[in-house]
Design an enzyme around this catalytic site. Structure first.
Site, PDB file in Angstrom:
ATOM      1  N   THR A  43       1.058  52.332 -13.831  1.00 24.10           N
ATOM      2  CA  THR A  43       1.537  52.245 -15.090  1.00 24.10           C
ATOM      3  C   THR A  43       1.642  50.039 -15.079  1.00 24.10           C
ATOM      4  OG1 THR A  43       2.152  53.471 -16.802  1.00 24.10           O
ATOM      5  CG2 THR A  43       2.377  51.747 -17.550  1.00 24.10           C
ATOM      6  N   HIS A  46      -1.259  48.489 -14.374  1.00 22.03           N
ATOM      7  CA  HIS A  46      -2.395  48.260 -15.309  1.00 22.03           C
ATOM      8  C   HIS A  46      -2.131  47.366 -16.808  1.00 22.03           C
ATOM      9  CE1 HIS A  46      -4.626  52.002 -14.279  1.00 22.03           C
ATOM     10  NE2 HIS A  46      -3.831  52.353 -14.421  1.00 22.03           N
TER      11      HIS A  46
END
Length: 343
Positions: A43, A46
């Site tokens: 995450t 990203h």
């Protein structure tokens, strides 16, 4: 005002920036944790890359990060479950406590979930503020760097232990960081064969280290041949960690009738599946989000105390000032879990 170092997503573009910012102060039910080690999550990558999901989700400026270990530095006036000096980590999803799912013990799918390091400031900092209900005091026998990766280990635990594994044949599609942890848990929990698929040679080797019976590059070898060679009829349990439509359809084709699939990977919205296979094989699919609060944490701690070893997953240990190298390695994919040391 006390200040601290923090890794900030300060601009809506690729990158992260180390900045000096005000340190958090605890509210009545909050705990301030002095972070000693944190780990880079997919995450976080990203957000660093500022992809489509990050652009829709992250409001800059934001301190990111949600995998960490540290020590309680301060507590709010109503906190009773931990005290200053306790070694802790935290559940990264803050549940509302009032919606239907929270009230029936399903906080992990709270309709108003807030993510630490995604919606509120996170743990890539010297100090992080966490609601006391989310703070986890972990057995001191478990090393700091393992505690720092219990958040993703929890995703793998939730994925793997959603269905009974004893004597079952398990397929893990996508043996990346969480997929390789799923391999280790499935073996630890008593699976017969654990087969993993992975394109990246570095991470395929990680899956082997974590105990995979066989790791397959689907570009070079089909799963039907693996099923035949191992003397199986098909896979009993599928753990989908790739987010690849092709990998998921390959899994469906090789599942045994009444097989069960945990879906952790986020498939593209354009994914087309053979629904007839799902219906006529009587397959059961379960979507996986985060960790079951807080049963997954109990399972993790007890497995680690009973011999589950996830330390081979940690490939790099870097001082936090070298965070850029850590994100470069994550982009390349030639790494396991990367620990950033804040001390």
């Amino acid at each position: 005002m006390k200040t601290m170092k923090a890794l900030i997503k300060s601009k809506p573009e690729k990158g992260l920036w180390m900045q000096e910012v005000p340190a958090p102060e605890p509210g009545h039910n909050d705990v301030i944790i002095n972070v000693t080690k944190s780990a880079i999550c997919g995450t976080d990558l990203h957000i660093y890359e500022w992809d489509e999901w990050a652009q829709k989700t992250i409001k800059t400026p934001m301190i990111i990060g949600h995998e960490y270990v540290g020590y309680v530095a301060a507590v709010g006036s109503e906190v009773t479950n931990v005290k200053e000096g306790d070694r802790v980590t935290g559940e990264g999803h803050i549940a509302c406590g009032h919606c239907r799912n929270c009230r029936r013990g399903r906080q992990h799918i709270c309709e108003k979930t807030v993510g630490i390091g995604v919606h509120v400031d996170g743990a890539f900092a010297e100090y992080v503020k966490v609601p006391s209900n989310n703070v986890m005091k972990i057995n001191p026998q478990i090393p700091d760097e393992v505690v720092a990766i219990m958040d993703p280990l929890g995703n793998a635990t939730h994925t793997a232990l959603s269905f009974p594994l004893i004597a079952e044949d398990v397929l893990v599609t996508g043996a990346g960081l969480i997929g390789s942890m799923c391999v280790a848990i499935a073996k630890f929990a008593g699976a017969r064969y654990v087969v993993a698929t992975e394109l990246n040679p570095y991470r395929a080797e990680l899956a082997r280290k974590m105990g995979a019976t066989k790791v397959v590059d689907p570009r070079e070898e089909g799963l039907s041949g693996v099923v035949r060679d191992l003397g199986m009829i098909g896979f009993d349990i599928g753990l989908e960690c790739s987010g690849s439509a092709k990998a998921f359809n390959d899994m469906l084709a090789q599942m045994y009738n009444s097989g069960k699939i945990s879906l952790l990977g986020i498939l593209p919205s354009s994914t087309v599946v053979d629904w007839n296979t799902i219906v006529f094989k009587g397959l059961i699919l379960k979507g996986i989000y985060g960790r079951e609060m807080f049963e997954t944490w109990y399972h993790m701690e007890q497995m680690l105390m009973s011999g589950l070893d996830v330390t081979p997953m940690i490939s790099h240990r870097l001082p936090v000032d070298e965070f850029q190298r850590g994100f470069d390695l994550m982009e390349e994919g030639n790494c396991g879990k990367i620990i950033l040391n804040w001390q």
